[in-house]
Design a protein around this motif. Structure first.
Motif, PDB file in Angstrom:
ATOM      1  N   LEU A 226      73.767 -25.720  -8.897  1.00 60.17           N
ATOM      2  CA  LEU A 226      75.071 -25.667  -7.933  1.00 60.17           C
ATOM      3  C   LEU A 226      75.293 -24.696  -7.036  1.00 60.17           C
ATOM      4  N   THR A 249      74.059 -33.702 -12.883  1.00 53.74           N
ATOM      5  CA  THR A 249      75.342 -33.872 -13.061  1.00 53.74           C
ATOM      6  C   THR A 249      75.849 -34.498 -11.650  1.00 53.74           C
ATOM      7  N   GLU A 251      77.527 -33.606  -9.105  1.00 49.90           N
ATOM      8  CA  GLU A 251      77.114 -32.637  -7.820  1.00 49.90           C
ATOM      9  C   GLU A 251      75.607 -32.767  -7.693  1.00 49.90           C
TER      10      GLU A 251
ATOM     11  N   VAL B 162      82.814 -28.803 -16.666  1.00 44.43           N
ATOM     12  CA  VAL B 162      83.052 -28.365 -15.572  1.00 44.43           C
ATOM     13  C   VAL B 162      83.959 -29.171 -14.592  1.00 44.43           C
ATOM     14  N   SER B 164      84.473 -30.713 -11.161  1.00 48.19           N
ATOM     15  CA  SER B 164      84.322 -30.575  -9.769  1.00 48.19           C
ATOM     16  C   SER B 164      85.329 -31.126  -8.674  1.00 48.19           C
ATOM     17  N   SER B 286      83.829 -25.970  -7.592  1.00 51.87           N
ATOM     18  CA  SER B 286      84.012 -26.361  -8.927  1.00 51.87           C
ATOM     19  C   SER B 286      84.329 -25.289 -10.023  1.00 51.87           C
TER      20      SER B 286
END
Lengths: 317, 370
Positions: A226, A249, A251, B162, B164, B286
């Motif tokens: 990320l 993920t 993302e 996480v 996001s 995030s």
């Protein structure tokens, strides 16, 4: 007065824990398994492993408990394995981050007659040597090499490996594998990125600005992927530099869709959680056990096969 | 028989030079010069001292500065806060969950997060004051409590460690850009057009300036150092901070509200960590539950390089900021040199040790303390 409040609070606490304890025993009508891994709390990856293991446990009516050293200290992990062995669960599912460190404790568990399945890090050979039933995982070097070969086919000659797993052998193996796939020596193409998002992003920028001819970037998981996506977007290299990452993920899926990431190397953590629970249960209940270890990866996720993966990313993939 | 009015015996005259030498930040200044000299020799011909390189290590240094300002003030009052690293992760997560899961607009989520984290800082401080336990112990407990709450709340509400999707929520928000945005973008764009600063020669941003603004975190860091140093050295409250850490009992006798000063500094330190947590969440879009790992120790290291005493009562904000710059420059600088990157921790440790030893030695030599 203060004393009375304190006593009341203590009593309430006792009552709550008693209820929880009762609920715990009421649920556990099947086998009790413990899954022990080496990672510090909170990488998304392990959440997917948990989802896989929990689903399998629910399907067969067993329970699975998760344990890990909160800071990722392998010495702590050894203690956790020893303590779990003392509890004598119906099965232990465990990773082999470093066979020298944790191997002894795993052998002791096997010697005590506890069925052990190894998963994730470690190799099938190591698993066999320790006396485990089998290993479910992705050979790290081979996965890196497969990715490197794909990059070579795209005409890449140099890369940057952003390694946040520095003390972990797996990180080194992945970077070395990628270099081998490209057919170049690893050299100083691997950096110790640390774990802080800003620092990772800035180290990637620093390396790239100082090595202008870098053709590809390899990240070892969401923790580094990320910030690296951000670094590439910031420097305008997104989409022009070849970018491969391990694991998925939401993302990362999005970045594959946007053309920022060329592909993700999926070791299918869902399977790494799911299969050991099924394997243990089948062996305990029906005495059947497959003959070989399972290679759960590498699977490569690209723009072309993203659709299904994306709908399940973070949960089952 | 009149005697000339002699010098007041209570006022001791010292030379300007001596006064300059006994300042706590002297060692850190020497260290900063040494570290920059080191990298000018080793990496002077790389991108490290080009504009984008400078922005690069400045951003990392600014992270440390933001924390170090709060920690230095707290340490001068004689207290520690080991929960700050966890607070970075916690504040980002609270902000992320409020924005993504609850659906508050970014500015409101930031407001609630700041209030909540300030409150936790106050609880930390009040517990230390009320129980009389060392802050080391109380905040050590909070280090675990906050980290645990962060992971638990993320998994419970978001099913993942996480959170996001913060980028979409903070885009166009009236407040969020203060945390993750960049300042003076138009100026840099103009400089780029005029050919005064480097522009991209490849990639999707061909022709745009490489540095397109100053990250807000750097602005925050500069403002906080100025305000912090001013409060500490030019206001009555600043004297109270030194007094509370130097000799709390004596300070109480002369009317300094020691407890209030200490609790206020716990809140300030917590808010510094909150600033970093929210900034990272906005910048990266995030919130992750492992943000800020080890940051409490790194901040303490910066403050100690900056000349503060672990026992309180001595130190300065500027010193701490210089310590943070040293830390950031050393960490990032090695990535510009071709030094094997696994060695950077060795370099870091050695330079830290050298800086602290030099600091202590200079201070002892000059002030004559044991």
């Amino acid at each position: 007065m203060k004393n009375r409040v304190l006593k009341a609070a203590l009593l309430a606490g006792l009552a709550v824990s008693a209820t929880l304890g009762f609920a715990g025993t009421a649920l556990a009508d099947g086998e009790k398994y413990v899954l022990i891994h080496h990672s510090p709390d909170s990488e998304t990856f392990w959440n997917t492993v948990k989802n896989g293991a929990s689903l399998a446990a629910k399907e067969v009516g067993a329970t699975v408990t998760f344990r890990n050293p909160p800071t990722g200290d392998l010495a702590d992990m050894v203690r956790i394995i020893q303590q779990t062995t003392a509890e004598k669960p119906d099965g232990i599912i465990v990773t082999i981050p470093d066979v020298e460190t944790v191997g002894g404790a795993i052998e002791d568990a096997v010697a005590k007659g506890i069925p052990v399945v190894t998963m994730n890090t470690g190799t099938a050979e190591e698993s066999k040597k320790l006396g485990a039933m089998l290993h479910v995982g992705q050979p790290e070097f081979d996965a890196g090499k497969g990715a490197g070969e794909r990059a070579k086919a795209a005409g890449i000659k140099s890369f940057l490996c952003v390694n946040s797993l520095f003390p972990n052998v797996a990180g080194q193996q992945r970077c070395e594998g990628f270099a081998a796939g490209l057919g170049v020596p690893l050299g100083d193409q691997m950096i110790d990125s640390g774990t802080d998002a800003t620092e990772i992003a800035n180290r990637v920028k620093a390396y790239l600005s100082n090595h202008q001819d870098t053709g590809a970037v390899l990240t070892l998981g969401p923790m580094t992927a990320l910030p690296t996506i951000k670094a590439l977007k910031d420097t305008g290299l997104a989409g022009t530099i070849f970018f491969a990452t391990f694991d998925l993920t939401p993302e990362i899926s999005q970045a594959i869709k946007d053309g920022v990431i060329n592909f993700a190397i999926d070791q299918q953590p869902f399977l790494q959680g799911y299969l050991p629970v099924i394997t243990l249960t089948n062996d305990l209940r029906y005495g059947v056990l497959q003959a070989n270890s399972v290679l759960s990866g590498p699977g490569f996720v690209t723009k072309d096969n993203l659709a299904l993966v994306e709908s399940l990313a973070g949960k089952y993939r | 028989m009149s005697t000339t009015i002699g010098a007041d015996e209570r006022v001791k005259h010292t030379s300007t030079l001596r006064r300059a030498l006994v300042r706590p930040e002297l060692g850190a200044m020497g260290g900063t010069v040494a570290v920059f000299a080191f990298f000018l020799i080793l990496a002077g011909n790389t991108q490290m001292f080009a504009l984008d390189g400078i922005m690069n290590w400045s951003t990392v240094s600014a992270q440390f500065v933001v924390l170090a300002v709060g920690v230095s003030l707290l340490m001068i009052t004689g207290e520690f806060d080991l929960s700050l690293g966890s607070m970075v992760g916690f504040s980002g997560m609270v902000f992320g969950l409020l924005a993504v899961y609850v659906g508050l607009p970014a500015w409101a989520a930031i407001g609630v997060t700041v209030l909540a984290c300030g409150l936790i800082g106050a609880i930390n401080g009040l517990l230390v004051i009320r129980t009389g336990l060392p802050s080391f112990i109380v905040t050590l407990a909070f280090m675990f409590i906050l980290r645990g709450l962060t992971i638990w709340s993320a998994i419970t509400f978001n099913k993942q460690p996480v959170v996001s999707g913060i980028a979409d929520i903070s885009a166009g928000d009236p407040v969020a850009w203060l945390f993750g945005g960049k300042a003076l973008g138009a100026l840099f764009a103009w400089l780029g057009e005029q050919g005064l600063i480097a522009t991209y020669t490849r990639g999707t941003r061909l022709g745009q300036p490489i540095v397109d603004g100053i990250p807000m975190l750097i602005i925050w860091a500069i403002v906080m150092v100025i305000v912090g140093q001013w409060v500490l050295t030019r206001t009555r409250f600043g004297n109270w901070i030194y007094a509370a850490g130097g000799d709390p009992q004596a300070a109480r006798y002369i009317g300094v509200p020691v407890a209030r000063v200490k609790v206020a500094m716990f809140i300030v330190a917590a808010l510094c960590a909150t600033l970093l947590g929210i900034s990272q969440a906005v910048e990266f879009g995030s919130a992750a539950s492992d943000r800020g790992l080890m940051k409490e120790f790194e901040a303490i290291i910066c403050v100690v390089i900056g000349g503060a005493l672990l026992t309180g009562g001595y130190g300065s904000v500027i010193g701490a900021a210089l310590g943070a710059v040293i830390f950031g420059v050393v960490q990032q600088g090695l990535f510009f040199t071709n030094v094997e990157s696994s060695l950077f921790r060795v370099f870091l440790g050695s330079i830290l040790l050298a800086a602290v030893i030099a600091n202590t030695y200079i201070r002892r030599a000059i002030t004559g303390e044991r």
